[in-house]
Enzyme design. Structure first.
Site, mmCIF file in Angstrom:
data_model
loop_
_atom_site.group_PDB
_atom_site.id
_atom_site.type_symbol
_atom_site.label_atom_id
_atom_site.label_comp_id
_atom_site.label_asym_id
_atom_site.label_seq_id
_atom_site.Cartn_x
_atom_site.Cartn_y
_atom_site.Cartn_z
ATOM 1 N N HIS A 121 27.695 42.438 36.590
ATOM 2 C CA HIS A 121 28.662 41.526 37.210
ATOM 3 C C HIS A 121 30.022 42.184 37.390
ATOM 4 C CE1 HIS A 121 25.658 38.561 37.114
ATOM 5 N NE2 HIS A 121 25.433 38.815 35.850
ATOM 6 N N SER A 122 29.992 43.461 37.683
ATOM 7 C CA SER A 122 31.219 44.244 37.789
ATOM 8 C C SER A 122 32.061 43.857 39.009
ATOM 9 C CB SER A 122 30.826 45.720 37.881
ATOM 10 O OG SER A 122 31.884 46.493 38.364
#
Ligand SMILES: Cc1ncc(COP(=O)(O)O)c(C=O)c1O
Length: 334
Positions: free
Chosen positions: A76-77
């Site tokens: 989920h960068s």
């Protein structure tokens, strides 16, 4: 004289981002006068701090003749999402090497990565497995006659951190226009690029403002990010800037991480609710919620007094709410 404005840079962040007064939050916390540097509003793919780093990193990639950009991050960068979008805007092919559990269907940053048409490869770990996968990708691209630029996780290199040197100078000019001399800038600390850049910028401008960095990952996790100690990093920044850089040492506020990077803490959710209810600021549970929890705790502990001005550097991250929705909802239930 320094070379900051001579370094190659592609404009991606827009700006200057607003410096917003936070009177209702200041009153609610009952301490210093608070301000927000709205880097959540950078003009790239939903906003956030990585736009400023990518301005320098992608200028270097283009100068190197790259047609592809490979970067790394968690599932989920924010950094991966912004790199994918920026690469697309510059006509480069984005490849994201991600770790963690792919959500099906994808949400948040991962959904945006898909929409941006990024090629996604899942790495087994943050270390040797990741490095082997990146080496394979580079070899595959080279065989196809393509040229790939590698951008480390978080975009944190001495060159990427120049984005936050620039941000510090921008913020100083805005503070001068408001007639304030802030005691501190408060930001989330992940790979440390934002925090180191702000500190280097303040040192470059001889601007006596503290950089209060609030950790969002444990020291062991941060060591795993592989960015390296500050002395060598600042020395490389000084070389790029063509001027000596005397950055005073500073400690990181380690009290708000929770169990680990990404853990949703009650204090971060409370800070998210407070910022939204008082000032309409959307914070996230992984970075800015923890940074705001750190600021609120520091105010309550008297670290900043009623005569101080303090700037919260909002680094973005709203897509990080979606994968943590259940934990946030559980923490914020009435
Ligand atoms: C929203 C947000 N805030 C803060 C940070 C931390 O920035 P840095 O990695 O430069 O310490 C990140 C990094 O991914 C981020 O995505």
């Amino acid at each position: 004289m320094n070379l900051l404005y001579a370094l190659p840079r592609v404009p991606l962040a827009g700006g200057p981002t607003p410096l917003q007064a936070l009177p209702r939050l200041s009153a609610a916390l009952g301490g210093p006068t608070l301000w927000c540097k709205r880097d959540d509003l950078t003009a790239l793919g939903g906003g956030g701090n990585k736009a400023r780093k990518l301005e320098y990193l992608l200028a270097a990639a283009r100068a190197d003749g790259a047609d592809t950009v490979i970067t790394f991050g968690g599932a989920h960068s924010n950094h991966a999402r912004m790199t994918a979008v920026a690469a697309r805007m510059l006509g480069l092919e984005p490849i994201l090497v991600l770790t963690g559990t792919p959500l099906d269907p994808p949400v948040g940053n991962l959904l945006l990565d898909h929409l941006a048409g990024a090629r996604i490869e899942w790495a087994p770990d943050y270390g040797a497995g990741r490095d082997a996968l990146v080496a394979d990708l580079k070899a595959e691209l080279a065989r196809a006659g393509r040229r790939a630029a590698w951008i480390p996780g978080g975009g944190t290199t001495p060159l990427g951190a120049m984005g936050y040197v620039r941000a510090a100078l921008e913020l100083r000019a805005q503070c001068e226009a408001e007639g304030i001399r802030p005691a501190a800038m408060v930001c989330a600390v992940g790979t440390e690029g934002t925090w180191r850049g702000l500190r280097a910028g303040a040192a470059l401008a001889r601007w006596p403002v503290a950089a209060h960095g609030v950790a969002v990952a444990t020291p062991a996790e941060r060591a795993g990010f592989g960015v390296g100690p500050p002395q060598g990093f600042f020395a490389e920044m000084a070389a790029l800037l063509g001027t000596p850089l005397d950055v005073p040492p500073a400690a990181i506020d380690e009290d708000h991480v929770g169990a680990q990077y990404g853990a949703v803490t009650p204090a971060a959710v409370a800070a998210m609710a407070l910022a939204l209810r008082t000032e309409g600021l959307v914070l996230d549970p992984v970075y800015t919620g923890k940074a705001m929890a750190g600021l609120a705790a520091a105010v309550r502990a008297g670290r900043y007094g009623p005569d101080d001005h303090v700037v919260f550097v909002h680094t973005g991250g709203w897509p990080g709410l979606a994968p943590k929705a259940a934990a946030i909802a559980a923490e914020s239930a009435p």
